[in-house]
Design a protein around this motif. Structure first.
Motif, PDB file in Angstrom:
ATOM      1  N   MET A   1       0.853  -1.185   0.000  1.00  0.00           N
ATOM      2  CA  MET A   1       0.000   0.000   0.000  1.00  0.00           C
ATOM      3  C   MET A   1       0.886   1.231   0.000  1.00  0.00           C
ATOM      4  N   LEU A   2       0.434   2.242  -0.716  1.00  0.00           N
ATOM      5  CA  LEU A   2       1.163   3.502  -0.811  1.00  0.00           C
ATOM      6  C   LEU A   2       0.349   4.581  -0.110  1.00  0.00           C
ATOM      7  N   ALA A   3       1.025   5.363   0.719  1.00  0.00           N
ATOM      8  CA  ALA A   3       0.355   6.455   1.433  1.00  0.00           C
ATOM      9  C   ALA A   3       1.186   7.722   1.289  1.00  0.00           C
ATOM     10  N   GLU A   4       0.535   8.846   1.486  1.00  0.00           N
ATOM     11  CA  GLU A   4       1.237  10.124   1.485  1.00  0.00           C
ATOM     12  C   GLU A   4       0.836  10.909   2.718  1.00  0.00           C
ATOM     13  N   GLY A   5       1.690  11.858   3.081  1.00  0.00           N
ATOM     14  CA  GLY A   5       1.406  12.673   4.248  1.00  0.00           C
ATOM     15  C   GLY A   5       1.949  14.078   4.089  1.00  0.00           C
ATOM     16  N   ARG A   6       1.385  14.973   4.893  1.00  0.00           N
ATOM     17  CA  ARG A   6       1.772  16.390   4.860  1.00  0.00           C
ATOM     18  C   ARG A   6       1.886  16.898   6.287  1.00  0.00           C
ATOM     19  N   VAL A   7       2.966  17.609   6.588  1.00  0.00           N
ATOM     20  CA  VAL A   7       3.139  18.282   7.868  1.00  0.00           C
ATOM     21  C   VAL A   7       2.848  19.759   7.623  1.00  0.00           C
ATOM     22  N   VAL A   8       1.799  20.264   8.280  1.00  0.00           N
ATOM     23  CA  VAL A   8       1.330  21.630   8.059  1.00  0.00           C
ATOM     24  C   VAL A   8       1.201  22.337   9.405  1.00  0.00           C
ATOM     25  N   GLY A   9       1.604  23.588   9.467  1.00  0.00           N
ATOM     26  CA  GLY A   9       1.417  24.371  10.682  1.00  0.00           C
ATOM     27  C   GLY A   9      -0.066  24.556  10.956  1.00  0.00           C
ATOM     28  N   ARG A  10      -0.497  24.242  12.169  1.00  0.00           N
ATOM     29  CA  ARG A  10      -1.926  24.354  12.489  1.00  0.00           C
ATOM     30  C   ARG A  10      -2.387  25.801  12.405  1.00  0.00           C
ATOM     31  N   ASP A  11      -1.568  26.731  12.869  1.00  0.00           N
ATOM     32  CA  ASP A  11      -1.983  28.130  12.900  1.00  0.00           C
ATOM     33  C   ASP A  11      -1.634  28.902  11.632  1.00  0.00           C
ATOM     34  N   ASP A  12      -0.465  28.604  11.045  1.00  0.00           N
ATOM     35  CA  ASP A  12      -0.035  29.387   9.880  1.00  0.00           C
ATOM     36  C   ASP A  12      -0.338  28.724   8.544  1.00  0.00           C
ATOM     37  N   GLY A  13      -0.725  27.437   8.545  1.00  0.00           N
ATOM     38  CA  GLY A  13      -1.067  26.744   7.311  1.00  0.00           C
ATOM     39  C   GLY A  13       0.121  26.441   6.415  1.00  0.00           C
ATOM     40  N   LYS A  14       1.346  26.714   6.878  1.00  0.00           N
ATOM     41  CA  LYS A  14       2.534  26.469   6.051  1.00  0.00           C
ATOM     42  C   LYS A  14       2.799  24.973   5.923  1.00  0.00           C
ATOM     43  N   LEU A  15       3.186  24.568   4.720  1.00  0.00           N
ATOM     44  CA  LEU A  15       3.572  23.189   4.467  1.00  0.00           C
ATOM     45  C   LEU A  15       5.054  23.055   4.798  1.00  0.00           C
ATOM     46  N   TYR A  16       5.368  22.254   5.811  1.00  0.00           N
ATOM     47  CA  TYR A  16       6.752  22.061   6.251  1.00  0.00           C
ATOM     48  C   TYR A  16       7.417  20.850   5.612  1.00  0.00           C
ATOM     49  N   ALA A  17       6.651  19.793   5.429  1.00  0.00           N
ATOM     50  CA  ALA A  17       7.228  18.573   4.856  1.00  0.00           C
ATOM     51  C   ALA A  17       6.133  17.753   4.183  1.00  0.00           C
ATOM     52  N   HIS A  18       6.548  16.969   3.222  1.00  0.00           N
ATOM     53  CA  HIS A  18       5.653  16.062   2.507  1.00  0.00           C
ATOM     54  C   HIS A  18       6.352  14.708   2.464  1.00  0.00           C
ATOM     55  N   GLY A  19       5.587  13.642   2.558  1.00  0.00           N
ATOM     56  CA  GLY A  19       6.198  12.328   2.518  1.00  0.00           C
ATOM     57  C   GLY A  19       5.330  11.301   1.833  1.00  0.00           C
ATOM     58  N   THR A  20       5.967  10.232   1.425  1.00  0.00           N
ATOM     59  CA  THR A  20       5.274   9.055   0.924  1.00  0.00           C
ATOM     60  C   THR A  20       5.903   7.824   1.573  1.00  0.00           C
ATOM     61  N   CYS A  21       5.128   6.782   1.648  1.00  0.00           N
ATOM     62  CA  CYS A  21       5.669   5.525   2.159  1.00  0.00           C
ATOM     63  C   CYS A  21       4.982   4.364   1.452  1.00  0.00           C
ATOM     64  N   THR A  22       5.695   3.261   1.419  1.00  0.00           N
ATOM     65  CA  THR A  22       5.138   2.001   0.955  1.00  0.00           C
ATOM     66  C   THR A  22       5.074   1.092   2.178  1.00  0.00           C
ATOM     67  N   CYS A  23       3.948   0.467   2.373  1.00  0.00           N
ATOM     68  CA  CYS A  23       3.785  -0.477   3.472  1.00  0.00           C
ATOM     69  C   CYS A  23       3.522  -1.869   2.915  1.00  0.00           C
ATOM     70  N   PHE A  24       4.217  -2.847   3.485  1.00  0.00           N
ATOM     71  CA  PHE A  24       3.974  -4.248   3.192  1.00  0.00           C
ATOM     72  C   PHE A  24       2.820  -4.699   4.073  1.00  0.00           C
ATOM     73  N   VAL A  25       1.859  -5.390   3.497  1.00  0.00           N
ATOM     74  CA  VAL A  25       0.698  -5.850   4.249  1.00  0.00           C
ATOM     75  C   VAL A  25       0.752  -7.371   4.344  1.00  0.00           C
ATOM     76  N   GLN A  26       0.585  -7.859   5.554  1.00  0.00           N
ATOM     77  CA  GLN A  26       0.496  -9.293   5.779  1.00  0.00           C
ATOM     78  C   GLN A  26      -0.947  -9.614   6.133  1.00  0.00           C
ATOM     79  N   ALA A  27      -1.543 -10.488   5.343  1.00  0.00           N
ATOM     80  CA  ALA A  27      -2.959 -10.821   5.510  1.00  0.00           C
ATOM     81  C   ALA A  27      -3.215 -11.440   6.880  1.00  0.00           C
TER      82      ALA A  27
END
Length: 166
Positions: free
Chosen positions: A138-164
């Motif tokens: 599974m592929l996911a993405e994420g964003r780190v954003v300042g709660r008060d200023d709305g600035k985007l500080y970092a962006h990321g993606t990850c791959t996760c292995f899933v075990q049934a």
């Protein structure tokens, strides 16, 4: 020399393995957000947590407050703080779509730091969401954003292995 100390506590209740095999992932994540199950100790260590109203299938939101305890030698917040928040949010987003008994682990993590997080930045919000749900990866993405200023500080993606599940 000026010294500071920081103390914190966490919920150290043992996790019942039977719950993990009988509940779908989204229920486990919601139970952690509500406090019905203990949050991982890492959350207390870094000062981050899930937002209960922001847990849905394929998406979660964390908040974390940077401070003096997560600074790098330059006096800005260490990139590992943002990377850990991203890994947690993206992994939990994956967890929300897993059936009972299934597990996952991060295979890779890519983080792009867009601007430094300063020690007085205040609370940051980290949204993780699944962008592709395969049977074993599974592929996911994420964003780190300042709660008060709305600035985007970092962006990321990850791959996760899933075990049934069983």
């Amino acid at each position: 020399m000026t010294r500071r100390s920081r103390t914190y506590d966490w919920d150290a209740r043992p996790l019942d393995p039977a719950l993990l095999t009988h509940l779908p992932g989204i229920e486990i994540i919601r139970m952690i957000a509500r406090g019905d199950l203990p949050a991982p100790s890492m959350a207390a260590t870094l000062g981050m947590g899930l937002l209960l109203g922001e847990v849905e299938e394929g998406r979660v939101v964390f908040e974390g407050e940077p401070g003096d305890h997560v600074l790098n030698p330059l006096g800005t917040v260490h990139g590992g703080f943002a990377a850990t928040l991203l890994d947690s949010a993206m992994g939990c987003a994956v967890h929300t779509i897993l059936p009972a008994g299934a597990g996952y682990g991060t295979v890779d993590l890519k983080v792009s730091f867009l601007r430094p997080i300063l020690r007085d930045a205040g609370m940051v919000r980290v949204e993780g969401k699944v962008i592709n749900a395969g049977r074993t990866l599974m592929l996911a993405e994420g964003r780190v954003v300042g709660r008060d200023d709305g600035k985007l500080y970092a962006h990321g993606t990850c791959t996760c292995f899933v075990q049934a599940g069983k």
